[in-house]
Design an enzyme around this catalytic site. Structure first.
Site, PDB file in Angstrom:
ATOM      1  N   ARG A 180      -1.978  -3.514  -9.718  1.00 49.69           N
ATOM      2  CA  ARG A 180      -0.593  -3.070  -9.525  1.00 49.69           C
ATOM      3  C   ARG A 180      -0.068  -2.270 -10.718  1.00 49.69           C
ATOM      4  NH1 ARG A 180      -2.485  -4.183  -5.582  1.00 49.69           N
ATOM      5  NH2 ARG A 180      -1.830  -5.636  -3.958  1.00 49.69           N
ATOM      6  N   SER A 230       6.490  -7.896  -1.723  1.00 46.28           N
ATOM      7  CA  SER A 230       6.167  -8.929  -2.706  1.00 46.28           C
ATOM      8  C   SER A 230       6.990  -8.767  -3.976  1.00 46.28           C
ATOM      9  CB  SER A 230       4.678  -8.887  -3.048  1.00 46.28           C
ATOM     10  OG  SER A 230       3.895  -9.198  -1.914  1.00 46.28           O
ATOM     11  N   GLU A 323       6.301  -7.473  -9.394  1.00 44.50           N
ATOM     12  CA  GLU A 323       5.635  -6.334  -8.758  1.00 44.50           C
ATOM     13  C   GLU A 323       6.658  -5.265  -8.401  1.00 44.50           C
ATOM     14  OE1 GLU A 323       3.118  -5.413  -4.693  1.00 44.50           O
ATOM     15  OE2 GLU A 323       2.623  -7.185  -5.858  1.00 44.50           O
TER      16      GLU A 323
END
Length: 338
Positions: A180, A230, A323
């Site tokens: 990420r 998320s 995230e």
């Protein structure tokens, strides 16, 4: 005031000479994010071409105006005080050009539309992305991924500009991909298009894979909610079991009972996770999702997410990082119409 010599009105007048797209000082973060949350954006601009993007980047750099680039706003939480400076949206930079098994894609193209195009072209490698509401540009910046796939697996190179307006081409190995993350998050480059390396595949098999992934998403992710996906970056939520024996055993029990969908609700109850803060609510079938259910503020979301993070880090012995991108000011202390 944006600078000592330029008012917001001056900036808008100047940008109107550069871009034919939307330019306004009356946009809020709630208008451009899937969370539907966020304070005023001092200046919002949505260029129509890559050249317009370059000119705006040059303008902001020349006048030392803060520049914030956004895509579909699906992985973004804008704080209640809004964003000072210019917010540049790449949503209109949309195109798909095929070069055999390669696709050159505009940064504003959405992942769902791209994955559907791949079915028609018989190209495999992006099935995992169907259902992710973000743009291709944002997906590269965040190295988005799901179901074992990530953008780093298919990106060959990216095209864009540095803050001096110079053209930039970065190869896959230069992007510093990690879980990420990528070097593009340092905001030194504005990415306008991406070259993807895919593989020839059977259209029906590609379609079937996407169908199976969609079924999993439907069972584990809220639909039609005001959220940003998320909240925390967790490489694989179920791999936590490798570090937490109780977690692994309970997951196994629910699998044997053929009711894996009840595992997350059970964990929410077990750890007594808070379900709500103001208008923000923790989703019952996924404790990594928070939804705006009743005019939530960014403060509501952060308050709830911090409570959840503290409990999970303690109980599961892991480190949770955000995230979602969190940008803006906590408290507005400027006039959006100055």
């Amino acid at each position: 005031m944006l600078t000592k010599t330029l008012t917001t009105a001056n900036i808008i007048q100047d940008l109107q000479k550069i871009s034919s797209g939307t330019i306004t000082d009356s946009m809020n973060g709630s208008n451009i994010t899937t969370f539907r949350i966020g304070g005023p954006l001092e200046v919002f601009v949505e260029p129509q071409t890559e050249e317009e993007v370059r000119q705006i980047v040059l303008y902001a750099s020349h006048h030392s105006i803060p520049l914030h680039v956004v895509g579909n706003g699906s992985n973004l939480l804008i704080l209640d005080g809004g964003i000072k400076g210019i917010v540049l949206s790449l949503k209109k930079i949309k195109f798909i050009k095929q070069e055999q098994n390669h696709l050159v894609v505009g940064a504003g193209e959405t992942l769902p539309s791209l994955s559907i195009r791949c079915i028609k072209l018989g190209l495999t490698g992006l099935e995992w992305s169907n259902g992710i509401p973000g743009t291709v540009g944002g997906a590269v910046v965040m190295n988005a991924g799901a179901f074992g796939g990530m953008m780093q697996d298919v990106v060959e190179e990216v095209y864009g500009f540095n803050k001096r307006g110079e053209k930039v081409v970065l190869k896959n190995h230069e992007l510093g991909f990690g879980y990420r993350k990528s070097i593009l998050q340092n905001n030194e480059f504005i990415i306008t298009s991406v070259k993807l390396r895919l593989r020839s595949g059977d259209c029906e098999k590609i379609k079937e894979t996407i169908k199976k992934i969609a079924a999993i998403r439907d069972a584990t992710q809220p639909k039609g909610k005001k959220c940003a996906g998320s909240i925390f970056a967790i490489p694989n939520i179920y791999e936590i079991g490798n570090k937490n024996f109780k977690w692994r055993i309970m997951r196994k029990i629910f699998s044997l009972l053929n009711k894996p969908q009840l595992f997350i609700p059970y964990m929410i109850e077990k750890y007594n996770l808070p379900r709500r803060s103001g208008g923000a609510m923790l989703e019952y079938n996924n404790f990594n999702w928070i939804s705006n259910v009743d005019n939530a503020t960014a403060s509501d979301v952060l308050n709830l997410s911090e409570q959840v993070r503290k409990i999970l880090e303690h109980e599961l012995k892991i480190k949770l990082n955000y995230e979602i991108r969190i940008v803006g000011k906590e408290k507005c202390n400027y006039s959006a119409t100055s």
